[in-house]
Write an enzyme that holds these catalytic residues in place. Structure first.
Site, PDB file in Angstrom:
ATOM      1  N   GLU A 162      20.507  15.560  45.127  1.00 32.33           N
ATOM      2  CA  GLU A 162      20.048  16.732  46.748  1.00 32.33           C
ATOM      3  C   GLU A 162      20.293  15.464  47.624  1.00 32.33           C
ATOM      4  O   GLU A 162      20.300  16.194  48.924  1.00 32.33           O
ATOM      5  CB  GLU A 162      18.697  17.470  46.731  1.00 32.33           C
ATOM      6  N   GLN A 167     -11.415  -5.085  45.511  1.00 35.72           N
ATOM      7  CA  GLN A 167     -11.020  -4.522  46.888  1.00 35.72           C
ATOM      8  C   GLN A 167      -9.380  -4.645  46.330  1.00 35.72           C
ATOM      9  O   GLN A 167      -9.119  -3.474  47.133  1.00 35.72           O
ATOM     10  CB  GLN A 167     -11.170  -5.396  47.890  1.00 35.72           C
TER      11      GLN A 167
END
Ligand SMILES: Cc1cc2nc3c(=O)[nH]c(=O)nc-3n(C[C@H](O)[C@H](O)[C@H](O)COP(=O)(O)OP(=O)(O)OC[C@H]3O[C@@H](n4cnc5c(N)ncnc54)[C@H](O)[C@@H]3O)c2cc1C
Length: 384
Positions: free
Chosen positions: A364, A280
């Site tokens: 950027e 899990q």
């Protein structure tokens, strides 16, 4: 509100995926190792219309929008970020298309889409990165020319470009600091221009990066983008708005590619008598990674859609760029972790993806600069 891609967009996405999956995997590791720009891939991408696909048809492009550009970039980066950066071979053509004169568009746009030229945009300098208003490269007006002196740092395509859009101080006397700049197209065979390729990058090593020197480089005054003086800063900010969305799509692409690899791996690798996918803790990790990627994608498409519909929203754009950069780094990190020791070895592509992802948080506009923009837009002038 419509979240469905159009049929055209689905076709473009599929074509980009097929091209990248067909061409990149066999050569990506080698281009990364050799730190070499993949010219053959760039040529093929031009033939298929991927380079400069946002350029209008009359100038040789497909006339598509920035959402489509972002999608193609995402698909390319999903398969390999270094090779994916061939899409930046027209970096700066956005500026020429938006602001250029008819002559500039006719001269400089068609060669980019036909595989006859590569371009780049030079803003950053050794002492001016985030603080772009502090650049020193000077374009002095001399009769019918600009004479350029200065240096630029970390310029994508710098050593392979045929021409560059260069952000210069062109009007130092202008009263407003914001009106002191011009963006000038410099052909790289001009006397006085030189480029030194930077090697030893951490990631996107197939993407060319260089230092540039301008020593009395003479350029005709017609090469000032748009020919209108004092517009350079606002032009560059507009380029950032567009290319932050494109950089965000790189973050999504590298994250999705890493997630794909992790999913494959946890289904196959067995420990304690079952596939890793049976635990899990691993299932939750995969669920979280997939959710992060999807959240970044939705925000990025929204920001791109706004640009294509002339509703530019710098806050949303910076949110997309920051989140997608963070998701790229986080998901590649988790995906490598899921590969255990094998993930740490270059034979597995996840090692390269982990190195490649980091750049999205830097170029950027760094993630801090994106947060500055978001906060400024939200808080406004809080001193009043
Ligand atoms: C592979 C690569 C390709 C690139 N391609 C190009 C290109 O094509 N063209 C181009 O012009 N440039 C390009 N760049 C340059 C890139 O855009 C700059 O590296 C980036 O803008 C950061 O500038 P800097 O490196 O000078 O860092 P600095 O601006 O010195 O920043 C250093 C650190 O301080 C932080 N910082 C700075 N100011 C603030 C502030 N006000 N508040 C909080 N934190 C702050 C930054 O976020 C960063 O973490 C490229 C860089 C790389 C590595």
């Amino acid at each position: 509100m419509d979240f469905e891609l159009t049929n055209r967009q689905k076709q473009i996405r599929l074509a980009a995926r097929e091209f990248a999956e067909g061409e990149f995997p066999a050569v990506a590791r080698e281009y990364d190792r050799r730190e070499e720009f993949p010219r053959d891939l760039w040529k093929k991408a031009c033939e298929l219309g991927f380079i400069g696909l946002f350029i209008k048809k009359e100038y040789g492009g497909l006339g598509l929008g920035f959402v489509e550009f972002a999608m193609v970039m995402e698909e390319f980066w999903r398969v390999d970020p270094g090779c994916g950066n061939i899409l930046l071979a027209g970096f700066g053509s956005e500026l020429i298309q938006l602001y250029g004169t008819e002559e500039q568009k006719k001269k400089y746009l068609p060669p980019l889409t036909k595989g006859k030229a590569i371009m780049g945009t030079a803003i950053t300098e050794p002492d001016a990165g985030s603080d772009i208003l502090s650049i020193l490269t000077l374009a002095r007006k001399d009769g019918n020319e600009y004479v350029i002196n200065g240096s630029k740092q970390f310029i994508t395509n710098g050593s392979i470009a045929n021409y560059l859009a260069v952000f210069c101080v062109a009007y130092p006397e202008a009263e407003s600091r914001l009106r002191r700049f011009g963006v000038i197209i410099v052909e790289t065979d001009s006397p006085g221009f030189s480029a030194l390729k930077i090697t030893g990058k951490m990631g996107i090593r197939a993407s060319d990066t260089a230092e540039l020197r301008f020593s009395d480089v003479k350029v005709p005054k017609e090469n000032l983008i748009g020919m209108e003086e004092g517009e350079g800063f606002s032009q560059i900010m507009q380029l950032f708005n567009i290319n932050r969305v494109i950089a965000a799509s790189q973050g999504i692409g590298v994250a999705q590619g890493a997630l794909d690899k992790a999913i494959q791996y946890v289904k196959k690798r067995k420990q304690f008598g079952q596939p890793l996918a049976g635990f899990q803790a691993i299932q939750f990790k995969i669920a979280e990674m997939a959710t992060w990627v999807e959240a970044a994608r939705v925000l990025t498409y929204q920001a791109g859609w706004m640009i294509d519909h002339r509703k530019m929203d710098p806050k949303l754009i910076s949110m997309a760029k920051w989140l997608a950069g963070e998701v790229g780094v986080k998901v590649t990190n988790e995906a490598l972790q899921l590969h255990g020791g094998y993930g740490y070895i270059a034979e597995y592509d996840i090692e390269r993806f982990y190195r490649d992802a980091k750049i999205v948080e830097i170029y950027e506009g760094t993630k801090e600069i994106e947060k500055n923009t978001i906060a400024r837009e939200i808080l406004g002038d809080y001193r009043r």
